[in-house]
Each structure stands twice: as structure tokens, then as C-alpha cells.
Design a protein around this motif. Structure first.
Motif: not given
Length: 63
Positions: A1, A3, A6, A10
């Protein structure tokens, strides 16, 4: 995936957590405020009334 995805997930999760914590804090504070008002009324010799959800009538609080 990648960054970036991600980090975006998050950040989205953190925002949802903050929103949930804020609403829970407001709920708990409202409950505490209601209890404090009842304690102040009892200390002053007055009884508090609560609405009966079944009949819609206001009745003295049981505590």
C-alpha cells in the motif's frame, strides 16, 4: 500500500476517534450536570421532577 493512503487512513481514524471521545465527554458531562442539579435541589429541600416516558406525566425523582 502506498504511504499516502496509509497516512490518510490513519488521519481519518484519528479524526473519528477524536469525534467519538468528544461526544462521549459531552454525554458524561450532561449526566453529571443533571445529577448535580438534583443534589442541589434536594439540599434546598425541593424535589426534582422527571418525565415518565410511558404516561408523559412528571413525577418526583425516586432518589
Amino acid at each position: 500500500m502506498p504511504p499516502f493512503i496509509v497516512l490518510a487512513l490513519g488521519a481519518l481514524g484519528a479524526a473519528a476517534l477524536v469525534k467519538r471521545l468528544a461526544s462521549e465527554s459531552r454525554r458524561v458531562n450532561a449526566e453529571l450536570d443533571a445529577r448535580r442539579e438534583g443534589e442541589e435541589a434536594r439540599a434546598a429541600g425541593r424535589s426534582t421532577l422527571r418525565r415518565d416516558p410511558v404516561t408523559g406525566d412528571y413525577r418526583p425523582q425516586d432518589r
